[in-house]
Design a protein around this motif. Structure first.
Motif, PDB file in Angstrom:
ATOM      1  N   CYS A  77       0.845  -1.193   0.000  1.00 17.75           N
ATOM      2  CA  CYS A  77       0.000   0.000   0.000  1.00 17.75           C
ATOM      3  C   CYS A  77       0.877   1.238   0.000  1.00 17.75           C
ATOM      4  O   CYS A  77       1.749   1.401   0.857  1.00 17.75           O
ATOM      5  CB  CYS A  77      -0.931   0.014   1.205  1.00 17.75           C
ATOM      6  N   HIS A 107      -9.463   6.005  -4.210  1.00 15.79           N
ATOM      7  CA  HIS A 107      -9.046   4.737  -3.628  1.00 15.79           C
ATOM      8  C   HIS A 107      -9.608   3.525  -4.356  1.00 15.79           C
ATOM      9  O   HIS A 107      -8.922   2.532  -4.554  1.00 15.79           O
ATOM     10  CB  HIS A 107      -9.467   4.699  -2.159  1.00 15.79           C
ATOM     11  N   GLY A 139      -7.727   3.225  -7.629  1.00 11.78           N
ATOM     12  CA  GLY A 139      -6.276   3.366  -7.591  1.00 11.78           C
ATOM     13  C   GLY A 139      -5.738   4.479  -8.466  1.00 11.78           C
ATOM     14  O   GLY A 139      -4.538   4.544  -8.716  1.00 11.78           O
ATOM     15  N   ASP A 144      -2.877   6.096 -13.278  1.00 15.97           N
ATOM     16  CA  ASP A 144      -3.304   4.817 -12.720  1.00 15.97           C
ATOM     17  C   ASP A 144      -2.102   4.128 -12.089  1.00 15.97           C
ATOM     18  O   ASP A 144      -1.557   3.153 -12.613  1.00 15.97           O
ATOM     19  CB  ASP A 144      -3.920   3.940 -13.808  1.00 15.97           C
ATOM     20  N   ALA A 196      -1.781   2.455  -9.282  1.00 16.70           N
ATOM     21  CA  ALA A 196      -1.972   1.140  -8.673  1.00 16.70           C
ATOM     22  C   ALA A 196      -1.703   0.035  -9.689  1.00 16.70           C
ATOM     23  O   ALA A 196      -0.971  -0.916  -9.410  1.00 16.70           O
ATOM     24  CB  ALA A 196      -3.392   1.027  -8.116  1.00 16.70           C
ATOM     25  N   THR A 252       1.302  -2.613  -9.469  1.00 15.44           N
ATOM     26  CA  THR A 252       0.917  -4.024  -9.379  1.00 15.44           C
ATOM     27  C   THR A 252       1.638  -4.835 -10.444  1.00 15.44           C
ATOM     28  O   THR A 252       2.157  -5.926 -10.190  1.00 15.44           O
ATOM     29  CB  THR A 252      -0.610  -4.165  -9.551  1.00 15.44           C
ATOM     30  N   ILE A 306      -2.118  -1.273  -3.649  1.00 14.87           N
ATOM     31  CA  ILE A 306      -3.183  -0.291  -3.570  1.00 14.87           C
ATOM     32  C   ILE A 306      -2.604   1.075  -3.265  1.00 14.87           C
ATOM     33  O   ILE A 306      -1.517   1.196  -2.699  1.00 14.87           O
ATOM     34  CB  ILE A 306      -4.248  -0.666  -2.524  1.00 14.87           C
ATOM     35  N   VAL A 307      -3.336   2.073  -3.664  1.00 19.92           N
ATOM     36  CA  VAL A 307      -2.883   3.454  -3.517  1.00 19.92           C
ATOM     37  C   VAL A 307      -3.868   4.166  -2.612  1.00 19.92           C
ATOM     38  O   VAL A 307      -5.072   3.984  -2.746  1.00 19.92           O
ATOM     39  CB  VAL A 307      -2.827   4.136  -4.894  1.00 19.92           C
ATOM     40  N   GLU A 308      -3.360   4.926  -1.688  1.00 18.52           N
ATOM     41  CA  GLU A 308      -4.241   5.594  -0.741  1.00 18.52           C
ATOM     42  C   GLU A 308      -3.665   6.959  -0.386  1.00 18.52           C
ATOM     43  O   GLU A 308      -2.452   7.163  -0.453  1.00 18.52           O
ATOM     44  CB  GLU A 308      -4.391   4.710   0.513  1.00 18.52           C
TER      45      GLU A 308
END
Lengths: 399, 399
Positions: free
Chosen positions: A151, A160, A163, A177, A179, A183, A191-193
């Motif tokens: 993360c 969220h 992503g 994009d 995430a 990945t 995941i991106v937050e």
DNA sequence: TACCTTTTCAACGGTATGCGAATTAAATAG
DNA sequence: CTATTTAATTCGCATACCGTTGAAAAGGTA
């Protein structure tokens, strides 16, 4: 709307039990039953399933028996640290901080890279992040295959669910994009937050909001972020995107809109300094706030007045947030806190003035100067939280 | 946290089915099954139970059969209007509006009392409200015993869970337990809710937000209120209390804090007028805004500039709300809209300027000039919503 | 040492839920 | 009148929770 079937029911109770075990350390089945209001029968079934899945462990050694030591002793249960490994990261303009944690959120290794990455092309940033993740994982004595989720917490407006990074001071482009990109590179779910959301969860799990169900957190870094905890959950705006406090408008001056970021952004506070010599160098290296602190102690009037103005602006913004959310506690974090008393005092004063009388005393201001690890640990907590819910729903019935 | 047992499961699915029937008019079981993702079996069981409880009715007459008219015809189901009666009320400073609705939210009778009640003692207000409720119920050809719930919508900061009124422009006192007072007087369960929340639900059920799950509503009346719909639910702040937009701080002027209410409150806009003659009389009678509209058409410059300033302030406030909640639509309601173009134009302009670039185009502004009935109907909807959830959980198994 | 008390926890039966397959019901097409 | 089509119900199955019962584990007591 999700349909309520036995599976959902099970998932809810499972999560409830697992979360109880996480929060209340080694705990016996009876106590879980008391806390969750589930029958001991059900608790037994669920814990059996959790034990079977290797998510929790019984603890025999060191059974600290209570005084009233009659009867069969309780078997304490606790999270199995080895049930999962996650990587959490804080990605800031001038440094990358990585953390590997176990299933309990305990840190296994950490890595700080004090490098300036903002305004680099996406590919370069992705390279550096990928490298950092891999290094930190190796430092923990693991390989990437053993990591379940990564993360990344970063500033800006993050969507969220998808992503996507709508906008971030770190990226030149909008709507990245990230995430998917990471990945693919790491071959591990990433995941991106929002960094503010990450540290909000960190405070709820490990920090100064462990006792609360509702809370607001304000992060004062290069970007001004907001995290809202509502009913033990991160409150994400419509569409699941994070908030950018800096965009709040504080007034309409003679020359147009005055946004919070123009009053209290890190670069705006420091930017008024003559951009030369040691200070400019410190800013470039991301030590601006530390240096500013020294200057303030030395009574640098320009900087002090900038700090006071920033404090006022933030105090008013917080009052407005409190007006909207009425949280019992507001936690302030971030590098700007290092500005010290002039900043904090004016913040407190402005807040006291601006908070509506009817809400006076409702919210308590708490200042927190956690290290960067803590932010990264929060990102790890976000990853863990996702793990809790999703993959073990498919485990099937307990038997 | 609530424990998930079969009962909860049942309650969830029941509510889901009932809500689907409410929203999608007369609807067949198959279509309910499609919309809710529940199996036809389950839908049959639940609808049988609902029919048994008299909450819904089959509709045989006027079966508008589709063109492709093969096979057994679908039996349409709809809410049973007679399943419940509720009273909704809008309580404002200079008028009381009551509405009796059936279970579907359709109006059976309405009553408007153009009387000034603010700053009256609580006992007097309670008397007037009680009287209005009773009259309106009689007008509908009912007696109070046949009314299930009463919901009063009023301005200010309301703590919905407890029914306490923390502060309201209508009451001299703070922290009034109005819900208990009226429940005792009417001998009928009475709930108290912010008027802004009431009309927010009204728009979600009957108005301009039927198609949305997330939405924000701004009410511009004597008090400036906010309603947030999040995931098809009213978002109530921590502790379940409503928001008071007027307390938002827009800036720190030379003489201290500038709150939104001081720029855009009804009395502040009108108050700048010479308090004499016909206009003063109109204000006293609660027709201030209508009269102001006329004056603006006649190019009264003092008033126009007040309207423009108010529009700017509201526009900025909305931009801040959008920054925090990112809703797809913002609905504006309330008497101040009657100020007309000068107000609306400056509002739109200020909003366009103040909304952060990254959120430009995310939210659509919609103006709505519903009548007072609609507010009261919203209060009735709040009452109905409470009915939906609670009492029929206890019905027991379907058979 | 043998027995009893206390407490924990697993096993059994009961009842609720929802789902899928088969069955009945109701209408039209030929 | 029969075949076809679609809708709704019935039946059997799996799962989940809960309450009760009984076995296991430890300490106290005669």
């Amino acid at each position: 709307m999700k349909t309520a079937d036995p599976e959902l029911m099970r998932a809810i109770n499972r999560l409830n039990v697992l979360d109880t075990i996480r929060r209340h350390g080694p705990i016996s089945r009876v106590e879980i039953s008391e806390r969750t209001q589930l029958s001991t029968t059900t608790v037994s079934a669920i814990t059996a399933s959790l034990l079977d899945d290797g998510l929790i462990l019984p603890r025999h050694e060191g059974d600290i028996r209570n005084e009233a030591a009659r009867g069969r002793p309780r078997v304490m249960l606790e999270l199995n640290p080895d049930a999962a490994r996650v990587v959490g990261a804080k990605i800031a303009a001038n440094r990358l901080v990585f953390v590997v944690t176990d299933f309990r959120g305990d840190m296994l290794s950490k890595l700080t890279l004090p490098i300036r990455i903002d305004r680099q092309p996406i590919g370069v940033i992705a390279d550096l992040v990928e490298d950092g993740v891999r290094r930190c994982v190796v430092d923990a004595g693991l390989s990437l295959e053993e990591v379940d989720t990564v993360c990344l917490g970063l500033p800006g407006v993050i969507e969220h669910r998808t992503g996507h990074i709508r906008s971030s001071p770190i990226f030149r482009d909008t709507n990245v994009d990230f995430a998917s990109e990471m990945t693919a590179r790491l071959n591990t779910p990433t995941i991106v937050e929002s960094d503010a959301h990450a540290i909000t969860l960190a405070h709820h799990w490990f920090g100064k909001a462990r006792d609360l169900e509702d809370m607001v957190l304000i992060s004062l870094e290069q970007t001004l972020g907001l995290g809202v905890l509502h009913d033990n959950q991160l409150f994400r705006g419509a569409g699941g995107l994070s908030h950018n406090l800096g965009d709040l408008v504080l007034g309409m001056g003679a020359r147009g809109i005055v946004r919070l970021s123009s009053q209290a952004g890190e670069s705006e506070i420091l930017g008024e300094q003559p951009a030369s010599g040691r200070f400019a160098e410190a800013i470039r290296l991301g030590r601006g706030m530390a240096h500013a602190q020294a200057l303030i102690k030395a009574e640098d009037n320009t900087l002090i007045s900038a700090a006071i103005r920033a404090g006022e602006a933030v105090g008013v913004a917080i009052a407005n947030i409190v007006t909207l959310f009425a949280p019992p506690r507001v936690i302030l974090v971030g590098s700007s806190l290092a500005l010290g008393e002039p900043f904090l005092d004016s913040l407190r004063n402005a807040y006291a003035l601006a908070v509506p009388p009817s809400l006076k005393g409702v919210a308590e201001l708490v200042f927190d100067d956690s290290t960067d690890d803590f932010w990264a640990q929060g990102a790890a907590a976000v990853a863990l939280y996702e793990l809790y819910e999703s993959p073990w729903n498919t485990t099937g019935p307990a038997f």
